[in-house]
Design a protein around this motif. Structure first.
Motif, PDB file in Angstrom:
ATOM      1  N   ILE A 106      -0.166   2.193   7.788  1.00  0.00           N
ATOM      2  CA  ILE A 106       0.427   3.347   7.119  1.00  0.00           C
ATOM      3  C   ILE A 106       0.169   4.532   8.036  1.00  0.00           C
ATOM      4  O   ILE A 106      -0.970   4.759   8.460  1.00  0.00           O
ATOM      5  CB  ILE A 106      -0.260   3.634   5.754  1.00  0.00           C
ATOM      6  CG1 ILE A 106      -0.317   2.378   4.872  1.00  0.00           C
ATOM      7  CG2 ILE A 106       0.449   4.777   5.042  1.00  0.00           C
ATOM      8  CD1 ILE A 106       1.004   1.931   4.353  1.00  0.00           C
ATOM      9  N   ARG A 107       1.239   5.256   8.335  1.00  0.00           N
ATOM     10  CA  ARG A 107       1.081   6.427   9.217  1.00  0.00           C
ATOM     11  C   ARG A 107       0.918   7.665   8.335  1.00  0.00           C
ATOM     12  O   ARG A 107       1.847   8.081   7.664  1.00  0.00           O
ATOM     13  CB  ARG A 107       2.311   6.566  10.111  1.00  0.00           C
ATOM     14  CG  ARG A 107       2.248   7.716  11.096  1.00  0.00           C
ATOM     15  CD  ARG A 107       3.575   7.801  11.837  1.00  0.00           C
ATOM     16  NE  ARG A 107       3.589   8.807  12.877  1.00  0.00           N
ATOM     17  CZ  ARG A 107       3.871  10.090  12.683  1.00  0.00           C
ATOM     18  NH1 ARG A 107       4.147  10.524  11.466  1.00  0.00           N
ATOM     19  NH2 ARG A 107       3.866  10.932  13.690  1.00  0.00           N
ATOM     20  N   VAL A 108      -0.304   8.221   8.349  1.00  0.00           N
ATOM     21  CA  VAL A 108      -0.604   9.375   7.510  1.00  0.00           C
ATOM     22  C   VAL A 108      -0.625  10.619   8.413  1.00  0.00           C
ATOM     23  O   VAL A 108      -1.383  10.672   9.382  1.00  0.00           O
ATOM     24  CB  VAL A 108      -1.979   9.219   6.814  1.00  0.00           C
ATOM     25  CG1 VAL A 108      -2.198  10.353   5.821  1.00  0.00           C
ATOM     26  CG2 VAL A 108      -2.078   7.872   6.111  1.00  0.00           C
ATOM     27  N   ALA A 109       0.203  11.598   8.078  1.00  0.00           N
ATOM     28  CA  ALA A 109       0.289  12.816   8.910  1.00  0.00           C
ATOM     29  C   ALA A 109       0.112  14.051   8.028  1.00  0.00           C
ATOM     30  O   ALA A 109       1.056  14.476   7.359  1.00  0.00           O
ATOM     31  CB  ALA A 109       1.634  12.851   9.631  1.00  0.00           C
ATOM     32  N   PRO A 110      -1.088  14.626   8.038  1.00  0.00           N
ATOM     33  CA  PRO A 110      -1.285  15.852   7.256  1.00  0.00           C
ATOM     34  C   PRO A 110      -0.618  17.053   7.920  1.00  0.00           C
ATOM     35  O   PRO A 110      -0.255  16.993   9.100  1.00  0.00           O
ATOM     36  CB  PRO A 110      -2.806  16.018   7.248  1.00  0.00           C
ATOM     37  CG  PRO A 110      -3.297  15.276   8.422  1.00  0.00           C
ATOM     38  CD  PRO A 110      -2.299  14.187   8.733  1.00  0.00           C
ATOM     39  N   LEU A 152       0.844  -1.203   0.000  1.00  0.00           N
ATOM     40  CA  LEU A 152       0.000   0.000   0.000  1.00  0.00           C
ATOM     41  C   LEU A 152       0.886   1.264   0.000  1.00  0.00           C
ATOM     42  O   LEU A 152       0.645   2.197  -0.776  1.00  0.00           O
ATOM     43  CB  LEU A 152      -0.932  -0.023   1.220  1.00  0.00           C
ATOM     44  CG  LEU A 152      -1.954   1.102   1.351  1.00  0.00           C
ATOM     45  CD1 LEU A 152      -2.829   1.248   0.099  1.00  0.00           C
ATOM     46  CD2 LEU A 152      -2.860   0.879   2.573  1.00  0.00           C
ATOM     47  N   ALA A 153       1.926   1.244   0.832  1.00  0.00           N
ATOM     48  CA  ALA A 153       2.839   2.411   0.882  1.00  0.00           C
ATOM     49  C   ALA A 153       3.524   2.607  -0.472  1.00  0.00           C
ATOM     50  O   ALA A 153       3.668   3.735  -0.950  1.00  0.00           O
ATOM     51  CB  ALA A 153       3.876   2.215   1.984  1.00  0.00           C
ATOM     52  N   GLU A 154       3.910   1.489  -1.084  1.00  0.00           N
ATOM     53  CA  GLU A 154       4.586   1.569  -2.387  1.00  0.00           C
ATOM     54  C   GLU A 154       3.634   2.094  -3.462  1.00  0.00           C
ATOM     55  O   GLU A 154       3.999   2.921  -4.298  1.00  0.00           O
ATOM     56  CB  GLU A 154       5.057   0.170  -2.780  1.00  0.00           C
ATOM     57  CG  GLU A 154       6.493   0.109  -3.232  1.00  0.00           C
ATOM     58  CD  GLU A 154       6.913  -1.349  -3.348  1.00  0.00           C
ATOM     59  OE1 GLU A 154       7.399  -1.867  -2.323  1.00  0.00           O
ATOM     60  OE2 GLU A 154       6.710  -1.947  -4.427  1.00  0.00           O
ATOM     61  N   GLY A 155       2.383   1.618  -3.384  1.00  0.00           N
ATOM     62  CA  GLY A 155       1.375   2.045  -4.369  1.00  0.00           C
ATOM     63  C   GLY A 155       1.066   3.536  -4.276  1.00  0.00           C
ATOM     64  O   GLY A 155       0.981   4.222  -5.288  1.00  0.00           O
ATOM     65  N   ALA A 208       5.006   2.831   5.569  1.00  0.00           N
ATOM     66  CA  ALA A 208       4.473   1.632   6.232  1.00  0.00           C
ATOM     67  C   ALA A 208       5.220   1.461   7.540  1.00  0.00           C
ATOM     68  O   ALA A 208       6.440   1.591   7.592  1.00  0.00           O
ATOM     69  CB  ALA A 208       4.698   0.417   5.337  1.00  0.00           C
ATOM     70  N   ILE A 209       4.478   1.217   8.609  1.00  0.00           N
ATOM     71  CA  ILE A 209       5.091   0.960   9.921  1.00  0.00           C
ATOM     72  C   ILE A 209       4.822  -0.504  10.260  1.00  0.00           C
ATOM     73  O   ILE A 209       3.666  -0.924  10.315  1.00  0.00           O
ATOM     74  CB  ILE A 209       4.490   1.865  11.016  1.00  0.00           C
ATOM     75  CG1 ILE A 209       4.367   3.321  10.559  1.00  0.00           C
ATOM     76  CG2 ILE A 209       5.274   1.732  12.318  1.00  0.00           C
ATOM     77  CD1 ILE A 209       5.640   4.102  10.461  1.00  0.00           C
ATOM     78  N   ARG A 210       5.903  -1.239  10.460  1.00  0.00           N
ATOM     79  CA  ARG A 210       5.767  -2.698  10.622  1.00  0.00           C
ATOM     80  C   ARG A 210       6.379  -3.157  11.939  1.00  0.00           C
ATOM     81  O   ARG A 210       7.117  -2.393  12.569  1.00  0.00           O
ATOM     82  CB  ARG A 210       6.554  -3.397   9.500  1.00  0.00           C
ATOM     83  CG  ARG A 210       6.105  -3.043   8.130  1.00  0.00           C
ATOM     84  CD  ARG A 210       7.159  -3.431   7.113  1.00  0.00           C
ATOM     85  NE  ARG A 210       8.297  -2.528   7.111  1.00  0.00           N
ATOM     86  CZ  ARG A 210       9.523  -2.848   6.675  1.00  0.00           C
ATOM     87  NH1 ARG A 210       9.767  -4.061   6.239  1.00  0.00           N
ATOM     88  NH2 ARG A 210      10.500  -1.967   6.689  1.00  0.00           N
ATOM     89  N   PRO A 211       6.121  -4.435  12.318  1.00  0.00           N
ATOM     90  CA  PRO A 211       6.842  -4.982  13.470  1.00  0.00           C
ATOM     91  C   PRO A 211       8.349  -4.939  13.170  1.00  0.00           C
ATOM     92  O   PRO A 211       8.709  -5.096  12.006  1.00  0.00           O
ATOM     93  CB  PRO A 211       6.345  -6.429  13.554  1.00  0.00           C
ATOM     94  CG  PRO A 211       5.071  -6.441  12.766  1.00  0.00           C
ATOM     95  CD  PRO A 211       5.193  -5.390  11.721  1.00  0.00           C
TER      96      PRO A 211
END
Ligand SMILES: Cc1ncc(COP(=O)(O)O)c(C=O)c1O
Length: 402
Positions: free
Chosen positions: A372-376, A346-349, A359-362
């Motif tokens: 996915i961490r979205v920060a406006p 999803l992050a790549e797309g 993308a934030i993963r283990p």
């Protein structure tokens, strides 16, 4: 001869094999959009030919390229100097630092504030200087709090994330011990949690602490400048009189670099004397102090916060109306994907659609909760928010995640 060195190559290979190797991707400027370069190791970076929209920065108010903030930094460099030149206790204490600290104390409703060279240094220096016997710490607290607890050599009791009931029961359990009455206790929490967007239940935490006479320390790194009158969650909830130590960074909404602690006159005097990361580190660079001062002034006296919160509401609504699960109740919008491969895809797309949101993963987050961490930012306009939402919709559809 025996090799007593370090096998760095195999360490790096292990990280690569576990898909955990981090890389550096420089950008041409820190703002709501920019040109990124792919990771290039020691080679000179080459910027991408397309501009990307950045939804991944903690520059929440978008003030890093505000003219007024730039001018403040420029003027401090020209009149005071580009660097502090020494520890504040030697010759590195300037009027620019004092002006920043006065404004921070006023914003935080505290007697006094002290600037550190980073939020990391503020956490480690403050916790170690206090020398608590026992620390009660939220399980998702920032690494600099965890490192402070370790360095202080305190017994650390970890309570469930944002769970005041679990905290109460752990306080009670500890209080039942024979030697507990002799101990000093510090209760420490982030106010806004960076990976979950959650907000700590500060009032309930203060209630629990007061019932046992413990001190409360709140790290407002992701909240400073964003809430009531440019303060943090402590100000939004009217808790300044109940929180003993308010701490934060100048490097996120305040568009600069450095950290701060706000509290009583005695607290600050103790830190000036005993916080090793303050005493044995060069003072914050004057342009950084001046930039943070100006950014704080703008946060307090303009509509910039409202613009951020409007963007947050628009983006949250849009993501949720696609059926995506968005955690938290702050300006940070973590979109839960679950599977780490799906999160990466999803992050790549969205990146292919010129939107940057990581993308934030283990092991950063628990297994099965990749996101996915979205920060406006306040400086994103409506078209930027729509473009971000479209990137999520198109990628989500393509991957069958919606
Ligand atoms: C909650 C929290 N505390 C402290 C820090 C450290 O601040 P700094 O980047 O100024 O060292 C950060 C982030 O970097 C943070 O997220």
């Amino acid at each position: 001869m025996e090799d007593r060195g370090f096998d760095l190559e195999s360490r790096l290979d292990d990280l690569e094999d576990a898909d955990l190797k981090r890389t550096l991707s420089p950008v041409d400027r820190v703002a709501e959009r920019g040109y990124f370069a792919p990771p290039s190791g020691s080679e000179l970076p080459v910027l991408d030919s397309t501009e990307a929209l950045v939804f991944a920065s903690n520059n929440y108010l978008g003030l890093t390229d505000d003219q007024r903030v730039e001018n403040a930094a420029r003027q401090a460099a020209a009149t005071v100097g580009t660097g502090a030149g020494a520890s504040r206790l030697v010759t590195g204490d300037t009027m620019v630092h004092r002006d920043l600290e006065r404004q921070l104390a006023e914003t935080k409703g505290a007697e006094r504030a002290l600037a550190f060279s980073s939020g990391y240094a503020a956490n480690v220096g403050t916790i170690t200087a206090l020398e608590p016997d026992v620390i009660f710490s939220d399980e998702y607290n920032h690494a600099s709090i965890i490192d402070g607890c370790r360095l202080a050599d305190a017994e650390t009791v970890v309570y469930d994330h944002c769970d005041a009931a679990d905290l109460r029961s752990k306080l009670e359990e500890r209080a039942d011990r024979d030697d507990a009455s002799e101990e000093s206790w510090l209760l420490v929490t982030d106010s806004v949690f960076s990976m979950d967007g959650t907000v700590a239940p500060l009032e309930a935490i203060c209630d629990a602490a007061e019932a046992h006479g413990a001190w409360v320390m709140v790290d407002e790194a992701h909240a400073t400048g964003l809430y009531a009158n440019g303060g943090g969650v402590v100000q939004a909830e009217g808790l300044a009189d109940r929180v003993h130590i308010q701490l934060g960074t100048l490097s996120k909404a305040l568009a600069s670099q450095g950290g701060y602690v706000a509290g009583s006159e005695d607290l600050i005097e103790c830190l000036v004397n005993d916080a090793r990361s303050f005493v044995f580190s060069t003072g914050l660079a004057p342009p950084a102090a001046a930039a943070a001062s100006e950014a704080l002034h703008i946060a307090r006296h303009s509509d910039v916060r409202e613009r951020l919160w409007e963007n947050v509401a628009h983006l949250r609504d849009g993501l949720e109306s696609m059926g995506l699960e968005v955690l938290g109740d702050s300006q940070i919008l973590p979109v839960i994907v679950g599977d780490r491969t799906d999160a990466l895809a999803l992050a790549e797309g969205v990146r292919e659609r010129d939107v940057v949101a990581p993308a934030i993963r283990p092991p950063t987050v628990p297994e099965g909760t990749s996101r996915i961490r979205v920060a406006p930012m306040a400086t994103h306009d409506r078209d930027d928010i729509v473009a971000c939402l479209e990137a999520f919709r198109a990628t989500g559809d393509e991957l069958g995640l919606l």
